[in-house]
Structures are given as structure tokens and as C-alpha cells.
Design a protein around this motif. Structure first.
Motif, PDB file in Angstrom:
ATOM      1  N   HIS B  10      34.572  45.300  39.027  1.00 37.27           N
ATOM      2  CA  HIS B  10      35.601  45.000  40.263  1.00 37.27           C
ATOM      3  C   HIS B  10      35.337  46.413  40.949  1.00 37.27           C
ATOM      4  O   HIS B  10      35.734  47.407  40.260  1.00 37.27           O
ATOM      5  N   VAL B  12      37.264  47.994  44.955  1.00 30.50           N
ATOM      6  CA  VAL B  12      37.787  47.912  46.226  1.00 30.50           C
ATOM      7  C   VAL B  12      37.335  49.210  47.056  1.00 30.50           C
ATOM      8  O   VAL B  12      37.523  50.184  46.686  1.00 30.50           O
ATOM      9  N   ASP B  38      28.915  33.607  48.311  1.00 30.76           N
ATOM     10  CA  ASP B  38      30.178  33.597  48.854  1.00 30.76           C
ATOM     11  C   ASP B  38      30.267  32.045  48.815  1.00 30.76           C
ATOM     12  O   ASP B  38      29.453  31.426  48.896  1.00 30.76           O
ATOM     13  N   SER B  83      33.236  44.695  56.133  1.00 28.14           N
ATOM     14  CA  SER B  83      33.981  43.562  55.519  1.00 28.14           C
ATOM     15  C   SER B  83      33.187  42.489  55.238  1.00 28.14           C
ATOM     16  O   SER B  83      33.564  41.647  54.202  1.00 28.14           O
ATOM     17  N   THR B  86      32.114  41.944  51.655  1.00 30.35           N
ATOM     18  CA  THR B  86      33.145  41.464  50.666  1.00 30.35           C
ATOM     19  C   THR B  86      32.329  40.227  49.923  1.00 30.35           C
ATOM     20  O   THR B  86      32.174  39.269  50.533  1.00 30.35           O
ATOM     21  N   ARG B 110      32.642  41.887  41.560  1.00 28.36           N
ATOM     22  CA  ARG B 110      33.641  41.442  42.762  1.00 28.36           C
ATOM     23  C   ARG B 110      33.875  42.752  43.526  1.00 28.36           C
ATOM     24  O   ARG B 110      34.672  43.584  43.131  1.00 28.36           O
ATOM     25  N   THR B 112      35.239  44.061  47.205  1.00 26.52           N
ATOM     26  CA  THR B 112      36.142  43.799  48.335  1.00 26.52           C
ATOM     27  C   THR B 112      36.061  45.061  49.086  1.00 26.52           C
ATOM     28  O   THR B 112      36.267  46.012  48.734  1.00 26.52           O
ATOM     29  N   THR B 114      37.614  46.968  52.433  1.00 22.06           N
ATOM     30  CA  THR B 114      39.044  46.597  53.110  1.00 22.06           C
ATOM     31  C   THR B 114      39.103  47.363  54.694  1.00 22.06           C
ATOM     32  O   THR B 114      37.804  48.219  54.667  1.00 22.06           O
TER      33      THR B 114
END
Lengths: 109, 114
Positions: B10, B12, B38, B83, B86, B110, B112, B114
Motif C-alpha cells: 500500500h 499513499v 481499475d 491522481s 491511483t 494499492r 493512492t 492525493t
């Protein structure tokens, strides 16, 4: 662009029933493969059918391939709760695969 | 999962930062692949490798680069994350079985942005 398209997008069946999903594709292939994906996990290979084969079985799975119609079907017999997953067809040309968007199967207890 | 690991699992990150995802295999397979998944799109091929230092673009390669300096490692770099990147990223490996190439997948990363 994706080669394979699955139908239906989603399927809900009772435990013990059969589940059938279809895949259509557009161009020539060497073989067609089916994969399963449980929620949050990677894909797992289920079965491969070569372009010169028409039908193949593996346990409760039966796959057919009609190259004249550019279509394949996956049948899961006597479904179980553990069969709840997304199923993807993938067309193969050499060592590259093109995946469809998948069919989400929910098996109700 | 067939001796394939992905790291991180993971992440971010902020828009504009570079990100590198790693795929490591212990199967000594020749072919390695990076996909993104997706909703509504299935898996789309980003880049693939057919040997050490041999790589090529897939259908959604813009904004991504890859490197493979060893058989066991395949790195995916987002040069400046956006973005739209993602997604869940999967690595896969394959080896010739006659004329067929079944692919084995890692557990996914995963990401992400931002």
C-alpha cells in the motif's frame, strides 16, 4: 484496448446451481485463458484452451471455445460459496494477454 | 502466490512525486508484466519484459517507466504521479509451456495519489 468482453457483468446464484459466463473477443488468438480473482487478491489461473480445441474440462469447470464466433464460455457446475469471485477471460497472442473487464459471481448460501 | 512478491503493498503519495513499485520473483521466469486494475476496466498492461534489460510498452504506458536489471526484479516507476494513476497495480510472471504462457500474479499494490 481490451480484447475480451465478458457477459454478464455480474451474476448471483444459489449454492449448488451452475454459473455460466461468456467472453467475446475481436482478433486472432493462440489460446484463451480464464482467471479468478478473490476480493483483494491477485488473479489465479484456472484453465487454458488452445485455439484448436473446442472444449476443455477441469474439475467443476467446463470451457468452450468457438473461434468462428470469437467467443468462449466458462461453466462452473454445482457452485459453492467459495466460488464467489470475479472471473476474467484473457486472450493470448504469444506471451501477452489481453483481459476483459470480468464477471462478478456471487454464490448465495 | 507462485513466489512473487510486490512492495510496497500500500502507498499513499502526493501528486508530482516519483514512485517506484517493485516486483520480485523466485521462479526464474523469463517474462514479467505490470498491469493496472481499475473498476470497469479489468487489467490493462502497462509494460512488460521478455528478459533482462529487454522491456516494451503495453497499452497504457504513458507516465510509467520500467527497468529490469536482474531476472528476479522488475521495477515500475511513476515519474511524476498524478491522481489518474491511483489504482491497484499487479505484477505477473510467465514462462513458456510449449506455446502457452500462463501468468502468475503477485498480491498487488494499492496506490493512492492525493
Amino acid at each position: 484496448s481490451q480484447q475480451g468482453e465478458e457477459d454478464p457483468q455480474a451474476l448471483s446464484i444459489q449454492e449448488g446451481e451452475n454459473a455460466t459466463m461468456n467472453c467475446s473477443y475481436k482478433t486472432s488468438i493462440n489460446n484463451l485463458q480464464w482467471y479468478r480473482q478473490n476480493s483483494g487478491r491477485g488473479l489465479v489461473h484456472l484453465i487454458l484452451i488452445r485455439s484448436n480445441e473446442r472444449e476443455k474440462h477441469s474439475g467443476r469447470l467446463r470451457v468452450t471455445l468457438d473461434t468462428s464466433k470469437k467467443s468462449s464460455s466458462l461453466l462452473i457446475t454445482a457452485s459453492r460459496a467459495a466460488d464467489t469471485a470475479s472471473y476474467f477471460c484473457a486472450t493470448a497472442l504469444g506471451y501477452k494477454l489481453s483481459f476483459g473487464a470480468g464477471t462478478t459471481v456471487t454464490v448465495r448460501a | 502466490d507462485a513466489g512473487i512478491t510486490q512492495s510496497p503493498r500500500h502507498k499513499v503519495t502526493e501528486t508530482g512525486t516519483p514512485v517506484t513499485l517493485r516486483c520480485h520473483q523466485t521462479e526464474n521466469h523469463r517474462y514479467m508484466y505490470w498491469y493496472r486494475q481499475d473498476p470497469g476496466h479489468g487489467l490493462r498492461l502497462i509494460h512488460y519484459s521478455y528478459g533482462v534489460k529487454d522491456t516494451d510498452k503495453g497499452e497504457v504506458s504513458d507516465g510509467y517507466s520500467v527497468s529490469r536489471s536482474k531476472t528476479e526484479d522488475f521495477l515500475l516507476t511513476l515519474e511524476s504521479a498524478t491522481s489518474s494513476q491511483t489504482s491497484v497495480y499487479f505484477c505477473a510472471i510467465s514462462e513458456s509451456q510449449g506455446s502457452s504462457y500462463e501468468q502468475y500474479f503477485g498480491p498487488g499494490t494499492r496506490l493512492t495519489v492525493t
